[in-house]
Design a protein around this motif. Structure first.
Motif, mmCIF file in Angstrom:
data_model
loop_
_atom_site.group_PDB
_atom_site.id
_atom_site.type_symbol
_atom_site.label_atom_id
_atom_site.label_comp_id
_atom_site.label_asym_id
_atom_site.label_seq_id
_atom_site.Cartn_x
_atom_site.Cartn_y
_atom_site.Cartn_z
ATOM 1 N N VAL A 1 0.753 -0.968 -0.019
ATOM 2 C CA VAL A 1 -0.083 -0.090 -0.073
ATOM 3 C C VAL A 1 0.827 1.311 0.032
ATOM 4 O O VAL A 1 1.911 1.286 0.852
ATOM 5 N N LYS A 2 0.542 2.281 -0.690
ATOM 6 C CA LYS A 2 1.127 3.382 -0.832
ATOM 7 C C LYS A 2 0.896 4.440 0.320
ATOM 8 O O LYS A 2 -0.327 4.927 0.590
ATOM 9 N N SER A 3 1.644 4.176 1.361
ATOM 10 C CA SER A 3 1.533 5.091 2.395
ATOM 11 C C SER A 3 2.902 5.022 3.363
ATOM 12 O O SER A 3 3.728 4.449 3.285
ATOM 13 N N SER A 4 3.092 6.302 3.821
ATOM 14 C CA SER A 4 4.243 6.360 4.679
ATOM 15 C C SER A 4 4.252 5.840 6.157
ATOM 16 O O SER A 4 5.429 5.773 6.807
ATOM 17 N N ASP A 5 3.169 5.466 6.288
ATOM 18 C CA ASP A 5 2.968 4.567 7.718
ATOM 19 C C ASP A 5 4.111 3.629 7.891
ATOM 20 O O ASP A 5 4.278 2.866 7.028
ATOM 21 N N VAL A 6 4.686 3.441 8.957
ATOM 22 C CA VAL A 6 5.863 2.227 9.245
ATOM 23 C C VAL A 6 4.942 1.274 9.726
ATOM 24 O O VAL A 6 4.790 0.989 11.046
ATOM 25 N N ASN A 7 4.279 0.227 8.879
ATOM 26 C CA ASN A 7 3.317 -0.565 9.278
ATOM 27 C C ASN A 7 3.116 -1.899 8.434
ATOM 28 O O ASN A 7 3.576 -1.695 7.277
ATOM 29 N N ALA A 8 2.455 -2.947 8.929
ATOM 30 C CA ALA A 8 1.821 -4.053 8.171
ATOM 31 C C ALA A 8 0.835 -4.675 9.059
ATOM 32 O O ALA A 8 0.691 -4.478 10.318
ATOM 33 N N PHE A 9 0.057 -5.111 8.432
ATOM 34 C CA PHE A 9 -1.158 -5.888 9.111
ATOM 35 C C PHE A 9 -1.550 -7.088 8.385
ATOM 36 O O PHE A 9 -1.294 -7.273 7.247
ATOM 37 N N CYS A 10 -2.150 -8.221 9.319
ATOM 38 C CA CYS A 10 -2.601 -9.507 8.585
ATOM 39 C C CYS A 10 -3.938 -9.456 9.144
ATOM 40 O O CYS A 10 -4.409 -9.384 10.308
ATOM 41 N N MET A 11 -5.059 -10.159 8.323
ATOM 42 C CA MET A 11 -6.287 -10.339 8.408
ATOM 43 C C MET A 11 -6.458 -11.880 8.360
ATOM 44 O O MET A 11 -5.683 -12.447 7.620
ATOM 45 N N PRO A 12 -7.220 -12.599 9.196
ATOM 46 C CA PRO A 12 -7.499 -13.948 9.229
ATOM 47 C C PRO A 12 -7.769 -14.528 7.881
ATOM 48 O O PRO A 12 -8.221 -13.784 6.894
ATOM 49 N N GLY A 13 -7.194 -15.713 7.417
ATOM 50 C CA GLY A 13 -7.097 -16.316 6.209
ATOM 51 C C GLY A 13 -6.062 -15.990 5.235
ATOM 52 O O GLY A 13 -5.940 -16.403 4.163
ATOM 53 N N GLY A 14 -4.977 -15.313 5.826
ATOM 54 C CA GLY A 14 -3.968 -14.949 5.258
ATOM 55 C C GLY A 14 -3.843 -13.773 4.490
ATOM 56 O O GLY A 14 -3.194 -13.654 2.927
ATOM 57 N N LYS A 15 -4.614 -12.822 4.608
ATOM 58 C CA LYS A 15 -4.696 -11.454 3.777
ATOM 59 C C LYS A 15 -3.736 -10.457 4.476
ATOM 60 O O LYS A 15 -4.012 -10.022 5.766
ATOM 61 N N ILE A 16 -2.585 -10.220 3.886
ATOM 62 C CA ILE A 16 -1.498 -9.348 4.296
ATOM 63 C C ILE A 16 -1.318 -8.143 3.470
ATOM 64 O O ILE A 16 -1.218 -8.117 2.525
#
Length: 281
Positions: free
Chosen positions: A99-114
């Motif tokens: 994702v185009k964003s300057s946030d220093v981040n990552a996340f995962c949703m159940p089912g493997g959506k990262i």
């Protein structure tokens, strides 16, 4: 007195019936919410997010995120298949987005959506650094931390003795638990505020998963040290995430176990594919 015994009996039955275990670590966890309900809710939220998210136009880094994600997912699925968790494979439809964003981040949703944010790439620096992040996020999915958190929320909202009635014949209780358990992260996404125990478990599993995929887990501490330089000053006891020092110290303690799974070349840029029978531990 009879009511007390009755409540304790019901609580015991629910906790026994709603107990699962995390692959690799074997930790017992509360599991009152069905996988199907969690997946249904998360897919809906993830779909809404992807429709509005500013997807990165950086083709090279997008390809790298997808490559590393696939490598780790394949290694993890091979491990699950060879170690008695083959029935869980149908729960995962892996997807890795930048994702185009300057946030220093990552996340995962159940089912493997990262989802990975571009702002974290200066800290990952290379393919192995990215494997640290994606291994950690894949770990949240495999350990079913979202299910656990929603289950904890259900138990908190309704009281253990009332959980059975709350969950019978309706997903309203699950939806309310999800609303409480899933918080809005930034303007771009949905984040699950996992507990410190779950975060440290994801760190440990992430080390092992990246090692299974041929990435050197010995480089994980360096990544978190770079992240620490960018960290906030929120005291550990006020945060759902462990402090940087706690995280790095625990990673160093977990490293010897992760290295048992590592057969690759510590180049920081490449990984070695494993044959399908190598992850029988």
């Amino acid at each position: 007195m009879k009511k007390t015994y009755s409540a304790l009996f019901i609580a015991g039955v629910l906790l026994f019936a709603g107990c699962g275990s995390v692959p690799v670590t074997g930790r017992k966890q509360l599991s009152l919410v069905s996988n199907s309900e969690v997946l249904s809710l998360s897919l809906q939220q993830y779909g809404d997010f992807i429709k509005s998210a500013p997807i990165s136009t950086d083709k090279a880094n997008t390809a790298l995120v997808q490559k590393v994600g696939r490598n780790i997912a394949i290694a993890v699925e091979t491990y699950l298949k060879n170690n008695g968790y083959a029935d869980q494979l149908s729960e995962y439809a892996w997807e890795f987005n930048l994702v185009k964003s300057s946030d220093v981040n990552a996340f995962c949703m159940p089912g493997g959506k990262i989802v990975v944010y571009e702002g974290i790439l200066p800290y990952t620096q290379n393919e192995t650094g990215l494997a640290v992040v994606l291994g950690h996020e894949v770990a949240h999915a495999v350990a079913k931390h979202a299910n656990e958190r929603m289950s904890q929320q259900v138990a908190t909202q309704y009281g253990t003795a009332a959980v059975g009635a709350a969950l019978s014949g309706s997903s309203a209780a699950v939806q309310q638990a999800a609303a409480a358990a899933i918080g809005l992260g930034s303007q771009y996404g949905i984040l699950l505020p996992y507990s410190r125990k779950q975060e440290l478990e994801a760190d440990k599993l992430g080390l092992i998963f990246m090692a299974m995929a041929g990435y050197d887990p010995g480089q994980a501490a360096s990544f978190w040290q770079r992240m620490a330089a960018n960290g906030s000053s929120t005291p550990e006891f006020m945060s759902t995430h462990p402090s940087d020092n706690t995280r790095i110290q625990q990673i160093q303690k977990d490293l010897p176990e992760a290295l048992k799974y590592y057969k690759g070349v510590s180049s920081g840029k490449t990984n070695n594919a494993k044959t399908s029978n190598q992850w029988k531990f």
